[in-house]
Enzyme design. Structure first.
Site, PDB file in Angstrom:
ATOM      1  N   CYS A 151      25.645  -2.292  -4.738  1.00 48.61           N
ATOM      2  CA  CYS A 151      24.647  -3.045  -4.260  1.00 48.61           C
ATOM      3  C   CYS A 151      24.476  -4.649  -4.757  1.00 48.61           C
ATOM      4  O   CYS A 151      25.675  -5.149  -4.741  1.00 48.61           O
ATOM      5  CB  CYS A 151      23.104  -2.597  -4.012  1.00 48.61           C
TER       6      CYS A 151
ATOM      7  N   ARG B 132      19.896  -0.553  -6.304  1.00 46.72           N
ATOM      8  CA  ARG B 132      19.512   0.159  -4.948  1.00 46.72           C
ATOM      9  C   ARG B 132      20.784   1.178  -4.667  1.00 46.72           C
ATOM     10  O   ARG B 132      20.567   2.378  -4.164  1.00 46.72           O
ATOM     11  CB  ARG B 132      19.533  -0.612  -3.906  1.00 46.72           C
TER      12      ARG B 132
END
Lengths: 145, 285
Positions: B239, B244
């Site tokens: 990410c 994430r």
């Protein structure tokens, strides 16, 4: 050319309080602010269209403003599950309470760096504060128009 | 099609957690995006880790080393045989990051609480402001498990061999329209776009937004297989700073049972600044 802006006295006092705190104490103070954010006044709560969304990715923040006896008042709506951003909003709400629109515009955009919160929150998390400051300045401009 | 998760034992439900609040073999660990949320109230008995102040090296760009990890676990009362259950805000995003770090140092008994804080509070389960203290535990970490962490050279090899790379950022970050997440300008990079050949599968699509619970195995399998991300190949997820993508890593490795999945924690803030790194812009594949 630009000259250094000035931090209004109320806000300068808050900044100093944070500056004097060490590490974890800074977070505890921020939490106290988060818990002290006043509820929306009745006229705002009754008509949420008076609130403007602060464009921010992870946390929905909304703010309304009015001029009372020549001084700005800001009213924030921030979810309880975002206490960090609630804390930022409470600092701005209290620190700029009664400041003239001109004083709000004169506030240096990076005034909060002196508080040292980036040491315990990361610089990225301070972006919420930048977004709030940028937005209250827009609301102050609207009062001058 | 198999409709159950490949390794359901890595997931616990809120009911299970409620029934194990006083279980000395279980340690609940809250890991949030919001650094103050734990202090406003947490699951009774839960301890806190903060990805910045607890899990990152304060000088170099890296997370804590093996001895620092051992000291962390010891201080939280986590022994090698403790079952550690992670949960947190924002779809368990940072809870999955903490899980990944614990897996990297070889902790065997790891769980994610399905639905995280959102589901727990939706169910009106108790929260407490009491910060618990546990007796220090003896902890010996294993050497780092390189099989779950990708470095930039691993990513380059993945590009050269046309193996799957999963970009879990927002579509605007993937196309290169944005250099950073909206309003996260200090996590930017010199170049926008995605690692050449990467497919876009935004991280939050693996979760039901109403209650933060993971989607079903069938839904998840469709999500990844429709983009050509198949279990027979090594997969790297990334990410912006590797958080994430920890959630995507968890989904691929434990819920879908892909055998070889790495999280690239250097992610776009490294790749987008790396001289000569292969990048593509636009909607991609």
């Amino acid at each position: 050319m630009s000259r250094p802006g000035k931090v209004p006295d109320r806000l300068a006092q808050i900044v100093e309080d944070f500056e004097l705190c060490e590490g974890r104490e800074k977070l505890e103070l921020l939490l106290q602010y988060a818990e002290s954010l006043p509820p929306l006044p009745a006229w705002v709560a009754a008509d949420e269209s008076s609130l403007e969304a602060v464009p921010e990715c992870m946390t929905p923040v909304a703010v309304a403003a009015e001029l009372v006896d020549g001084g700005m008042r800001f009213y924030f709506k921030v979810p309880a599950e975002s206490p960090t951003v609630r804390g930022f909003a409470a600092i701005v709400e209290e620190g700029l309470r009664g400041a003239t629109p001109e004083q709000v515009l004169d506030l240096p955009a990076d005034f909060y760096l002196q508080m040292g919160l980036q040491e315990v929150l990361t610089a990225q998390r301070m972006n919420g504060m930048s977004a709030i400051v940028a937005h209250v300045k827009r609301l102050a401009v609207a009062q001058l128009a | 099609m198999n409709s159950v998760y490949a390794h359901p034992e890595y997931l616990v439900e809120t009911e299970w957690v409620a029934a194990h609040l006083n279980d000395p073999a279980v340690r609940l660990v809250e890991s949030n995006e919001d650094a103050l949320l734990y202090e406003t109230g947490h699951i009774p008995g839960a301890v806190k880790v903060d990805w910045f102040t607890t899990l990152q090296d304060r000088v170099r760009r890296d997370f804590i080393n093996q001895s620092e990890f051992e000291a962390l676990c010891s201080g939280l009362g986590i022994a090698n045989d403790t079952t550690v259950v992670f949960y947190g805000d924002k779809n368990n995003w940072f809870a999955c990051y903490a899980f990944w770090l614990f897996a990297y140092y070889g902790h065997r008994h790891l769980r994610i609480m399905n639905g995280g804080r959102l589901k727990w509070t939706q169910e009106n389960r108790p929260l407490s402001k009491d910060v618990p203290a546990y007796p220090a535990a003896r902890y010996h970490a294993s050497p780092p498990d390189r099989a779950i962490r990708a470095y930039r050279d691993d990513v380059l090899r993945q590009v050269e061999h046309h193996l799957p790379l999963v970009d879990v950022r927002s579509p605007q970050e993937y196309t290169g329209e944005l250099l950073h997440m909206p309003n996260y300008p200090q996590e930017g990079a010199m170049r926008g776009g995605h690692v050449a050949g990467a497919v876009s599968i935004p991280w939050a699509t693996a979760v039901n937004p109403e209650n933060g619970v993971f989607k079903t195995a069938d839904e998840l399998r469709r999500l990844f297989e429709s983009k050509g991300v198949l279990p027979d190949q090594e997969v790297i997820a990334y990410c912006r700073i590797g958080e994430r993508s920890s959630l995507t890593w968890f989904v691929l490795k434990y819920l879908l049972g892909y055998p070889r999945v790495k999280n690239y924690d250097g992610s776009w803030t490294e790749w987008g600044n790396l001289v000569g790194a292969p990048i593509e812009k636009g909607p991609g594949q």
